[in-house]
Structures are given as structure tokens and as C-alpha cells.
Design a protein around this motif. Structure first.
Motif, PDB file in Angstrom:
ATOM      1  N   LEU A 130       0.819  -1.198   0.000  1.00  0.00           N
ATOM      2  CA  LEU A 130       0.000   0.000   0.000  1.00  0.00           C
ATOM      3  C   LEU A 130       0.857   1.254   0.000  1.00  0.00           C
ATOM      4  CD1 LEU A 130      -2.838   0.125   2.613  1.00  0.00           C
ATOM      5  CD2 LEU A 130      -1.500   2.098   2.102  1.00  0.00           C
TER       6      LEU A 130
ATOM      7  N   LEU B  14       0.888   4.340  -2.728  1.00  0.00           N
ATOM      8  CA  LEU B  14       0.607   5.737  -2.371  1.00  0.00           C
ATOM      9  C   LEU B  14       1.767   6.638  -2.764  1.00  0.00           C
ATOM     10  CD1 LEU B  14      -1.122   5.232   1.078  1.00  0.00           C
ATOM     11  CD2 LEU B  14      -2.151   6.174  -0.970  1.00  0.00           C
TER      12      LEU B  14
ATOM     13  N   ILE C 283      -5.952   9.482 -10.109  1.00  0.00           N
ATOM     14  CA  ILE C 283      -7.254   8.901 -10.435  1.00  0.00           C
ATOM     15  C   ILE C 283      -7.077   7.694 -11.349  1.00  0.00           C
ATOM     16  CG2 ILE C 283      -9.482   9.380 -11.481  1.00  0.00           C
ATOM     17  CD1 ILE C 283      -9.009  11.034  -8.985  1.00  0.00           C
TER      18      ILE C 283
ATOM     19  N   LEU D   6      -5.754   4.631  -9.631  1.00  0.00           N
ATOM     20  CA  LEU D   6      -6.759   3.959  -8.814  1.00  0.00           C
ATOM     21  C   LEU D   6      -7.782   3.234  -9.675  1.00  0.00           C
ATOM     22  CD1 LEU D   6      -7.402   6.482  -5.949  1.00  0.00           C
ATOM     23  CD2 LEU D   6      -6.320   4.257  -5.810  1.00  0.00           C
ATOM     24  N   GLY D   7      -7.933   3.675 -10.901  1.00  0.00           N
ATOM     25  CA  GLY D   7      -8.934   3.048 -11.753  1.00  0.00           C
ATOM     26  C   GLY D   7      -8.414   1.863 -12.539  1.00  0.00           C
ATOM     27  N   ASP D   8      -7.135   1.856 -12.792  1.00  0.00           N
ATOM     28  CA  ASP D   8      -6.581   0.861 -13.710  1.00  0.00           C
ATOM     29  C   ASP D   8      -5.782  -0.195 -12.959  1.00  0.00           C
ATOM     30  OD1 ASP D   8      -5.476  -0.626 -15.672  1.00  0.00           O
ATOM     31  OD2 ASP D   8      -4.605   1.044 -16.775  1.00  0.00           O
ATOM     32  N   HIS D   9      -6.305  -1.379 -12.999  1.00  0.00           N
ATOM     33  CA  HIS D   9      -5.658  -2.454 -12.261  1.00  0.00           C
ATOM     34  C   HIS D   9      -4.303  -2.825 -12.864  1.00  0.00           C
ATOM     35  CE1 HIS D   9      -7.119  -4.674  -8.835  1.00  0.00           C
ATOM     36  NE2 HIS D   9      -6.279  -5.616  -9.169  1.00  0.00           N
TER      37      HIS D   9
ATOM     38  N   HIS E 156      -3.419  -7.113  -5.488  1.00  0.00           N
ATOM     39  CA  HIS E 156      -4.365  -7.119  -4.370  1.00  0.00           C
ATOM     40  C   HIS E 156      -5.742  -7.476  -4.878  1.00  0.00           C
ATOM     41  CE1 HIS E 156      -4.756  -2.738  -5.361  1.00  0.00           C
ATOM     42  NE2 HIS E 156      -3.482  -2.911  -5.590  1.00  0.00           N
TER      43      HIS E 156
ATOM     44  N   ARG F 182     -12.557  -8.546  -0.867  1.00  0.00           N
ATOM     45  CA  ARG F 182     -12.590  -7.455   0.102  1.00  0.00           C
ATOM     46  C   ARG F 182     -13.122  -7.926   1.451  1.00  0.00           C
ATOM     47  NH1 ARG F 182     -12.582  -3.279   1.195  1.00  0.00           N
ATOM     48  NH2 ARG F 182     -10.384  -3.608   1.348  1.00  0.00           N
TER      49      ARG F 182
ATOM     50  N   GLU G 113      -9.821  -6.344   6.158  1.00  0.00           N
ATOM     51  CA  GLU G 113      -8.789  -5.452   6.684  1.00  0.00           C
ATOM     52  C   GLU G 113      -8.651  -5.506   8.199  1.00  0.00           C
ATOM     53  OE1 GLU G 113     -10.801  -2.334   4.608  1.00  0.00           O
ATOM     54  OE2 GLU G 113     -12.217  -3.816   5.304  1.00  0.00           O
TER      55      GLU G 113
ATOM     56  N   ALA H 226     -13.918  -0.597 -10.339  1.00  0.00           N
ATOM     57  CA  ALA H 226     -12.522  -0.958 -10.127  1.00  0.00           C
ATOM     58  C   ALA H 226     -11.807   0.161  -9.364  1.00  0.00           C
ATOM     59  CB  ALA H 226     -11.829  -1.213 -11.460  1.00  0.00           C
ATOM     60  N   PHE H 227     -12.136   1.375  -9.731  1.00  0.00           N
ATOM     61  CA  PHE H 227     -11.588   2.539  -9.019  1.00  0.00           C
ATOM     62  C   PHE H 227     -11.933   2.465  -7.534  1.00  0.00           C
ATOM     63  CE2 PHE H 227     -11.959   6.721  -7.228  1.00  0.00           C
ATOM     64  CZ  PHE H 227     -10.935   7.468  -7.789  1.00  0.00           C
TER      65      PHE H 227
ATOM     66  N   ARG I 154     -12.938  -0.121  -5.748  1.00  0.00           N
ATOM     67  CA  ARG I 154     -12.327  -1.299  -5.156  1.00  0.00           C
ATOM     68  C   ARG I 154     -10.863  -1.033  -4.808  1.00  0.00           C
ATOM     69  NH1 ARG I 154     -10.596  -6.800  -5.421  1.00  0.00           N
ATOM     70  NH2 ARG I 154      -9.198  -6.603  -3.651  1.00  0.00           N
ATOM     71  N   HIS I 155     -10.193  -0.439  -5.760  1.00  0.00           N
ATOM     72  CA  HIS I 155      -8.772  -0.182  -5.608  1.00  0.00           C
ATOM     73  C   HIS I 155      -8.505   0.816  -4.481  1.00  0.00           C
ATOM     74  CE1 HIS I 155      -5.115  -0.456  -8.451  1.00  0.00           C
ATOM     75  NE2 HIS I 155      -4.767  -0.608  -7.183  1.00  0.00           N
ATOM     76  N   ALA I 156      -9.324   1.852  -4.457  1.00  0.00           N
ATOM     77  CA  ALA I 156      -9.144   2.864  -3.428  1.00  0.00           C
ATOM     78  C   ALA I 156      -9.457   2.294  -2.042  1.00  0.00           C
ATOM     79  CB  ALA I 156     -10.028   4.074  -3.725  1.00  0.00           C
ATOM     80  N   ARG I 157     -10.493   1.461  -1.940  1.00  0.00           N
ATOM     81  CA  ARG I 157     -10.804   0.821  -0.660  1.00  0.00           C
ATOM     82  C   ARG I 157      -9.639  -0.040  -0.216  1.00  0.00           C
ATOM     83  NH1 ARG I 157     -12.546   1.697   3.058  1.00  0.00           N
ATOM     84  NH2 ARG I 157     -13.599  -0.164   3.733  1.00  0.00           N
ATOM     85  N   ASP I 158      -9.069  -0.739  -1.181  1.00  0.00           N
ATOM     86  CA  ASP I 158      -7.942  -1.606  -0.899  1.00  0.00           C
ATOM     87  C   ASP I 158      -6.772  -0.822  -0.341  1.00  0.00           C
ATOM     88  OD1 ASP I 158      -7.959  -4.372  -1.208  1.00  0.00           O
ATOM     89  OD2 ASP I 158      -6.329  -4.262  -2.650  1.00  0.00           O
ATOM     90  N   LEU I 159      -6.648   0.417  -0.773  1.00  0.00           N
ATOM     91  CA  LEU I 159      -5.567   1.264  -0.280  1.00  0.00           C
ATOM     92  C   LEU I 159      -5.950   1.952   1.023  1.00  0.00           C
ATOM     93  CD1 LEU I 159      -4.360   2.803  -3.636  1.00  0.00           C
ATOM     94  CD2 LEU I 159      -3.107   1.229  -2.185  1.00  0.00           C
TER      95      LEU I 159
ATOM     96  N   PHE J 202      -8.678   3.931   1.662  1.00  0.00           N
ATOM     97  CA  PHE J 202      -9.491   5.133   1.637  1.00  0.00           C
ATOM     98  C   PHE J 202     -10.897   4.815   2.138  1.00  0.00           C
ATOM     99  CE2 PHE J 202      -6.318   5.908  -1.661  1.00  0.00           C
ATOM    100  CZ  PHE J 202      -5.928   7.201  -1.371  1.00  0.00           C
TER     101      PHE J 202
END
Lengths: 146, 146
Positions: A102, A106, A124, A127-130, A137, A141, A144, B49-50, B52-57, B59
Motif C-alpha cells: 500500500l 501511495l 485517479i 486507482l482506476g486501472d488495475h 491485491h 474485500r 482489513e 474498479a476505481f 475497489r482499488h481505493a478501498r484496498d488502499l 481510503f
DNA sequence: TCTAATGTCTCTAGTAACTATAGCTTCAAG
DNA sequence: CTTGAAGCTATAGTTACTAGAGACATTAGA
């Protein structure tokens, strides 16, 4: 003897949280004053500080319950406690791995957001593009706090 | 067009979570099939996906709401997105430091437990004693998701 | 084409770990 | 001795989901 307010201030825990911990059995029922107010001694302060620190490190209350049961029976043979300790270590290591990944993400985001406009900023986009992810990851979900 | 199940599988998000995101307004209301089932296109997949990714980080959904509204109007400076990411990074670094210390303690406890007692282990002591803390975490509790 | 299995629908309720509110009582300072 | 802060109980709200019930939709196989 400390009132609940002093105890909370000393340990860095809010008053309702202390009552909640008592309610769920993490703290023993407190002694009461003649006027029915909770009174705490040094032992309660230590126990609460312990809980506070462990929560701060991301342990669930269930994990803390286990750790407390260790500290409550310090004469237990270690064989009995070894499994608990090892489980905690696994959990800590997994948490460390995820936090490290993580952190990398960041840092990469911040470097790429070097003062332009959002349209030019890749935060942005990252965060959108895997496919831009350095790490995997893709696990489901909701884990955590586990 | 994707059904909700396919969408969830593609983005790594459970089906009820997608419906939940729609309910709280993070995802727009989906198109429906003749049989009233949700249908999604590429845009929805990217948005999910955005999220999901942000939650994973780490946020919060509130932070993600902000990031999404930033990405919806990309003509402003990206300082806001940058600030959100930097705040997350600080938090992550602090957690990493403390977890690393705890990992060392847990490892030592397991080693010491080879023949001794729990009473000899310092994990409990470390977690209970504020003065042994490497970092300052005296801030009030209840802010780990902010 | 029928049927069985799977997927989806809505709605409600439950989870963790608190936090806030209401309405009361008790305590300590002036 | 009063008044305002701090304490009490009990209930409900929060975040970010997850699980269950019971009904409808879709799809693969006989």
C-alpha cells in the motif's frame, strides 16, 4: 483511585469506550463508589493502555481478548500459548505485507501528482486501472480487520 | 453488457457490495434488463474498479466520494487528490513502524516460549507500557478510517 | 420444451467497534 | 449550598459491509 474520566484521559480512551469494553467483558466490572460511580486502580489503567495500544496496531477485540488471556495466566506453560502467539505473528506479517504494498502505491501516486491539473494527474488513473498496479491485491474485500 | 455477477467477478467486488454502492450513491443506478436485472457497461466496470482499488488502499468511502467527484470535474488543480493520498501515506507509515516493532516482539516471544513461561515474554509489557512506545499515538481513538 | 440449477431481485437484520443522545444522579469548586 | 461538570443507564446511530429469506429470471441439459 481514578474516576472513569481520569482513566480515559490517562489511557487515551474515550469514556463511553471504557464502558463498552466493560460491557463486552474486556475490562472487569469496576469497583463502585458510594454514589455508584466506577473507580479504577493502576491495574485497570495498565489493562486499558494495553487494549488501546493493541487496537492502535490494528488488532481486533477478539485478538486482544486472546492476548489478554495470555497476560492473565502468565504461569501457563508456553506450549498452551504458543499457538495463539504464532497466529498473531502470522496476522502481523500479513498485515505488514499489505501495508508495505500500500505504501508503495501511495508513494507512486504522490510522485505522479506533481502539481498539475486533475486531468493530467495520474492519481485517479492509477486507482482506476488495475494493470498499473505494482502489486497484486485481487483478494476479496472485507478482510482489513481480520 | 454485464450482469451484476459478472461485474462483481471482474472487479473483485461481491454482488451485495455493488448493490450497496448503488444504494449509497457511489455507483449510478444501473440500467435494467426486461426482467429487471441490473446491466452494466464498461464505464461502470471502471468506476467500480476505481472504488475497489481505493478501498484496498485504505481510503474511506467518503474519501472515495471526493476522489470520484474530482475525477468527474478534471479541470481543477489536483492538490486535493494529492492531499488525500499524502494523509493516507502518513497513516500507513506510522502503522508500518509500529507493526514492525510488534512483529519483532512476537517473534522473540515465540523463541522465548521454547522452554519458559508467558511471564517471561515482553509482548504484554510492550503493549501495556506507553513509555516503551517508539511513536506517539496519544491522539484519541476512533480515527483509523478517516 | 420442460425442468433443475443457478443467478438475481428486494427487504430486513446482523456484524465490529465504537459514538452520540436523552434524561437522570452525583460530585467538587466557589 | 448551589451550580456546572462529570457520571450513570439505556437506546439508537455510525461505517462498510455481510447474511438470510422468499420470490422472480435466466440458462444448460434431458
Amino acid at each position: 483511585m481514578l474516576t472513569i474520566g481520569k482513566l480515559g484521559a490517562s489511557a487515551g480512551v474515550k469514556v463511553p469506550t471504557i464502558r463498552y469494553y466493560e460491557q463486552i467483558g474486556l475490562l472487569p466490572e469496576a469497583e463502585r463508589s458510594s454514589g455508584n460511580q466506577r473507580l479504577y486502580g493502576q491495574k485497570a489503567l495498565e489493562r486499558l493502555a494495553f487494549i488501546r495500544h493493541a487496537r492502535d496496531l490494528g488488532f481486533t477485540l477478539e485478538a486482544i481478548r486472546d492476548l489478554l488471556s495470555l497476560s492473565d495466566n502468565p504461569d501457563q506453560p508456553c506450549a498452551a500459548a504458543d499457538a495463539i502467539a504464532k497466529a498473531q505473528l502470522l496476522e502481523v506479517e500479513s498485515r505488514l505485507a499489505r501495508l508495505t504494498a500500500l505504501k508503495g502505491e501511495l508513494e507512486r501516486m504522490i510522485v505522479q501528482c506533481a502539481g498539475g491539473r486533475i486531468a493530467d494527474c495520474r492519481v485517479i488513473e492509477i486507482l482506476g486501472d488495475h494493470s498499473l498496479c505494482a502489486t497484486d491485491h485481487r483478494h476479496p474485500r472485507g478482510d482489513e480487520t481480520s
